[in-house]
Design a protein around this motif. Sequence first.
Motif, PDB file in Angstrom:
ATOM      1  N   GLY A 135       8.043 -14.408  18.209  1.00  0.00           N
ATOM      2  CA  GLY A 135       8.457 -14.286  19.597  1.00  0.00           C
ATOM      3  C   GLY A 135       9.608 -13.306  19.696  1.00  0.00           C
ATOM      4  N   TYR A 136       9.760 -12.666  20.835  1.00  0.00           N
ATOM      5  CA  TYR A 136      10.823 -11.669  20.962  1.00  0.00           C
ATOM      6  C   TYR A 136      11.343 -11.613  22.391  1.00  0.00           C
ATOM      7  CZ  TYR A 136       7.175  -8.610  22.911  1.00  0.00           C
ATOM      8  OH  TYR A 136       6.163  -8.080  23.674  1.00  0.00           O
ATOM      9  N   ALA A 137      12.587 -11.153  22.533  1.00  0.00           N
ATOM     10  CA  ALA A 137      13.216 -10.985  23.842  1.00  0.00           C
ATOM     11  C   ALA A 137      14.288  -9.917  23.712  1.00  0.00           C
ATOM     12  CB  ALA A 137      13.817 -12.295  24.340  1.00  0.00           C
ATOM     13  N   GLY A 138      14.520  -9.186  24.783  1.00  0.00           N
ATOM     14  CA  GLY A 138      15.540  -8.138  24.748  1.00  0.00           C
ATOM     15  C   GLY A 138      15.557  -7.347  26.031  1.00  0.00           C
ATOM     16  N   ARG A 139      15.792  -6.038  25.889  1.00  0.00           N
ATOM     17  CA  ARG A 139      15.894  -5.206  27.085  1.00  0.00           C
ATOM     18  C   ARG A 139      15.291  -3.831  26.833  1.00  0.00           C
ATOM     19  NH1 ARG A 139      21.183  -5.189  24.957  1.00  0.00           N
ATOM     20  NH2 ARG A 139      21.958  -3.091  24.451  1.00  0.00           N
ATOM     21  N   ALA A 140      14.908  -3.182  27.934  1.00  0.00           N
ATOM     22  CA  ALA A 140      14.403  -1.813  27.915  1.00  0.00           C
ATOM     23  C   ALA A 140      15.189  -1.005  28.936  1.00  0.00           C
ATOM     24  CB  ALA A 140      12.917  -1.792  28.262  1.00  0.00           C
ATOM     25  N   SER A 141      15.530   0.216  28.586  1.00  0.00           N
ATOM     26  CA  SER A 141      16.256   1.074  29.515  1.00  0.00           C
ATOM     27  C   SER A 141      15.776   2.510  29.362  1.00  0.00           C
ATOM     28  CB  SER A 141      17.768   0.992  29.265  1.00  0.00           C
ATOM     29  OG  SER A 141      18.079   1.393  27.944  1.00  0.00           O
ATOM     30  N   GLY A 142      15.878   3.265  30.433  1.00  0.00           N
ATOM     31  CA  GLY A 142      15.438   4.654  30.395  1.00  0.00           C
ATOM     32  C   GLY A 142      15.565   5.303  31.750  1.00  0.00           C
ATOM     33  N   GLY A 143      14.798   6.367  31.960  1.00  0.00           N
ATOM     34  CA  GLY A 143      14.852   7.116  33.200  1.00  0.00           C
ATOM     35  C   GLY A 143      15.896   8.213  33.165  1.00  0.00           C
ATOM     36  N   ASP A 144      15.972   8.977  34.235  1.00  0.00           N
ATOM     37  CA  ASP A 144      16.874  10.123  34.344  1.00  0.00           C
ATOM     38  C   ASP A 144      18.124   9.719  35.116  1.00  0.00           C
ATOM     39  OD1 ASP A 144      18.092  12.585  34.702  1.00  0.00           O
ATOM     40  OD2 ASP A 144      16.204  13.639  35.009  1.00  0.00           O
ATOM     41  N   ILE A 145      19.288   9.954  34.529  1.00  0.00           N
ATOM     42  CA  ILE A 145      20.541   9.581  35.197  1.00  0.00           C
ATOM     43  C   ILE A 145      20.888  10.545  36.340  1.00  0.00           C
ATOM     44  CG2 ILE A 145      21.464   8.501  33.122  1.00  0.00           C
ATOM     45  CD1 ILE A 145      23.208  10.960  32.712  1.00  0.00           C
ATOM     46  N   ASP A 146      20.183  11.688  36.415  1.00  0.00           N
ATOM     47  CA  ASP A 146      20.416  12.645  37.503  1.00  0.00           C
ATOM     48  C   ASP A 146      19.619  12.196  38.723  1.00  0.00           C
ATOM     49  OD1 ASP A 146      20.715  14.739  39.224  1.00  0.00           O
ATOM     50  OD2 ASP A 146      20.220  16.301  37.762  1.00  0.00           O
ATOM     51  N   ASN A 147      20.302  11.764  39.785  1.00  0.00           N
ATOM     52  CA  ASN A 147      19.630  11.232  40.970  1.00  0.00           C
ATOM     53  C   ASN A 147      19.421  12.281  42.063  1.00  0.00           C
ATOM     54  OD1 ASN A 147      19.310   8.515  40.135  1.00  0.00           O
ATOM     55  ND2 ASN A 147      21.492   8.173  40.484  1.00  0.00           N
ATOM     56  N   SER A 148      19.464  13.551  41.724  1.00  0.00           N
ATOM     57  CA  SER A 148      19.246  14.592  42.714  1.00  0.00           C
ATOM     58  C   SER A 148      17.830  14.505  43.263  1.00  0.00           C
ATOM     59  CB  SER A 148      19.479  15.968  42.096  1.00  0.00           C
ATOM     60  OG  SER A 148      18.485  16.243  41.114  1.00  0.00           O
ATOM     61  N   PRO A 149      17.609  14.925  44.502  1.00  0.00           N
ATOM     62  CA  PRO A 149      16.257  14.850  45.086  1.00  0.00           C
ATOM     63  C   PRO A 149      15.203  15.547  44.227  1.00  0.00           C
ATOM     64  CG  PRO A 149      17.874  15.340  46.782  1.00  0.00           C
ATOM     65  CD  PRO A 149      18.594  15.409  45.464  1.00  0.00           C
ATOM     66  N   LYS A 150      15.554  16.649  43.594  1.00  0.00           N
ATOM     67  CA  LYS A 150      14.594  17.372  42.759  1.00  0.00           C
ATOM     68  C   LYS A 150      14.167  16.520  41.572  1.00  0.00           C
ATOM     69  CE  LYS A 150      14.025  21.516  39.938  1.00  0.00           C
ATOM     70  NZ  LYS A 150      14.676  22.762  39.456  1.00  0.00           N
ATOM     71  N   ASN A 151      15.133  15.873  40.936  1.00  0.00           N
ATOM     72  CA  ASN A 151      14.805  15.056  39.771  1.00  0.00           C
ATOM     73  C   ASN A 151      14.058  13.783  40.144  1.00  0.00           C
ATOM     74  OD1 ASN A 151      15.941  16.882  38.024  1.00  0.00           O
ATOM     75  ND2 ASN A 151      17.133  15.344  36.926  1.00  0.00           N
ATOM     76  N   LEU A 152      14.415  13.177  41.273  1.00  0.00           N
ATOM     77  CA  LEU A 152      13.706  11.979  41.695  1.00  0.00           C
ATOM     78  C   LEU A 152      12.243  12.277  41.991  1.00  0.00           C
ATOM     79  CD1 LEU A 152      16.347  10.258  44.015  1.00  0.00           C
ATOM     80  CD2 LEU A 152      15.633   9.565  41.728  1.00  0.00           C
ATOM     81  N   LYS A 153      11.952  13.510  42.376  1.00  0.00           N
ATOM     82  CA  LYS A 153      10.574  13.909  42.642  1.00  0.00           C
ATOM     83  C   LYS A 153       9.779  14.066  41.357  1.00  0.00           C
ATOM     84  CE  LYS A 153       7.827  17.653  44.650  1.00  0.00           C
ATOM     85  NZ  LYS A 153       7.876  18.973  45.341  1.00  0.00           N
ATOM     86  N   ASN A 154      10.441  14.543  40.302  1.00  0.00           N
ATOM     87  CA  ASN A 154       9.731  14.876  39.062  1.00  0.00           C
ATOM     88  C   ASN A 154       9.891  13.850  37.951  1.00  0.00           C
ATOM     89  OD1 ASN A 154       8.759  17.466  39.964  1.00  0.00           O
ATOM     90  ND2 ASN A 154      10.867  18.197  39.785  1.00  0.00           N
ATOM     91  N   TYR A 155      10.985  13.098  37.970  1.00  0.00           N
ATOM     92  CA  TYR A 155      11.294  12.190  36.879  1.00  0.00           C
ATOM     93  C   TYR A 155      11.443  10.755  37.377  1.00  0.00           C
ATOM     94  CZ  TYR A 155      12.407  16.543  34.473  1.00  0.00           C
ATOM     95  OH  TYR A 155      12.337  17.791  33.933  1.00  0.00           O
ATOM     96  N   LEU A 156      11.587   9.857  36.441  1.00  0.00           N
ATOM     97  CA  LEU A 156      11.757   8.440  36.749  1.00  0.00           C
ATOM     98  C   LEU A 156      13.242   8.134  36.951  1.00  0.00           C
ATOM     99  CD1 LEU A 156       9.608   6.151  36.841  1.00  0.00           C
ATOM    100  CD2 LEU A 156      10.406   5.482  34.572  1.00  0.00           C
ATOM    101  N   PRO A 157      13.630   7.407  38.002  1.00  0.00           N
ATOM    102  CA  PRO A 157      15.039   7.041  38.162  1.00  0.00           C
ATOM    103  C   PRO A 157      15.461   6.079  37.052  1.00  0.00           C
ATOM    104  CG  PRO A 157      13.688   5.917  39.791  1.00  0.00           C
ATOM    105  CD  PRO A 157      12.791   6.910  39.110  1.00  0.00           C
ATOM    106  N   PRO A 158      16.763   5.943  36.789  1.00  0.00           N
ATOM    107  CA  PRO A 158      17.216   5.073  35.694  1.00  0.00           C
ATOM    108  C   PRO A 158      16.841   3.615  35.935  1.00  0.00           C
ATOM    109  CG  PRO A 158      19.076   5.861  36.999  1.00  0.00           C
ATOM    110  CD  PRO A 158      17.875   6.612  37.474  1.00  0.00           C
ATOM    111  N   PHE A 159      16.546   2.906  34.842  1.00  0.00           N
ATOM    112  CA  PHE A 159      16.181   1.499  34.947  1.00  0.00           C
ATOM    113  C   PHE A 159      16.700   0.748  33.732  1.00  0.00           C
ATOM    114  CE2 PHE A 159      12.697   3.454  32.608  1.00  0.00           C
ATOM    115  CZ  PHE A 159      12.477   2.559  31.575  1.00  0.00           C
ATOM    116  N   ARG A 160      16.832  -0.563  33.891  1.00  0.00           N
ATOM    117  CA  ARG A 160      17.230  -1.472  32.815  1.00  0.00           C
ATOM    118  C   ARG A 160      16.530  -2.799  33.088  1.00  0.00           C
ATOM    119  NH1 ARG A 160      21.768  -1.604  29.317  1.00  0.00           N
ATOM    120  NH2 ARG A 160      22.380  -3.688  28.652  1.00  0.00           N
TER     121      ARG A 160
END
Length: 270
Positions: A91-116
Amino acid sequence: MKIKIIALSSLLFFTTFTSCTSYLTPAILGNNMGYMPKAMVADSVKTLMHVSASYASSISPSAGTNFSIGMANVNRSNTFEKWNISYGIFGYAGRASGGDIDNSPKNLKNYLPPFRKSVGGAGLRLSAGPHRSSSNGNTDFRYLNIENALSFESGDYAKFRKEVYNGPITDYVAVTNMKVLWTTGISNEIVWRARNNHDFRHAFRLFIGGTPNFKSSFRSGAETNEIIRGKNSLGWIFNYFLYIKRFSLSYELADNVNYAQKISFGYSFQ
């Protein structure tokens, strides 16, 4: 894009890719084929029960999703004259994080926003195959062992992957919604004990295998289609195992879709 990699030790994963694609892979990939200790042929007791706790980290390819998980493992093995079998649960438990820390409109269109997100799950393991022992009984060669792991993933991260998969995919995102994973392959292992102290032994194991239908489970943005076509789930896992008077230490390094490493501490019952 800034990437934070969570690691077990000073070892860092360095990868070179042509784009900043966010791969949303299952958290357990790369850490699901854990080492299952077995009694040696020359041991008087042929059945071994082993419990262990693990800490694992991994990162998916390219821009990467970072995973940090804790694991609990219970395994049982039987050693016969010419072959062996091991089976267990984890069994396992933990966390996942990623996405682009740049929240500019251009990046939000092309990339994934940050998540945890939280991750969790459970699974089964099975290993069986032939072996032979040296003339003095101090070395065992376990060759062409067939290994399988079946895992089931849950948690907020699994829900998040499903939401991204079912929605419009941004240009630099590739995602799978697989929650049930079957990884299979073949391993070779050598284990030996000290000549004058049979409670002290080492083992090295190499696993090569993959996860069927994993590549076809992806959806990807327009800029990642060509990259996805070149991906598959075939990979390798390397283990070092140290056993001292029923206590054990295992270190694992893997390139099995995710780049992963894991350290485990355990105890054996005979």
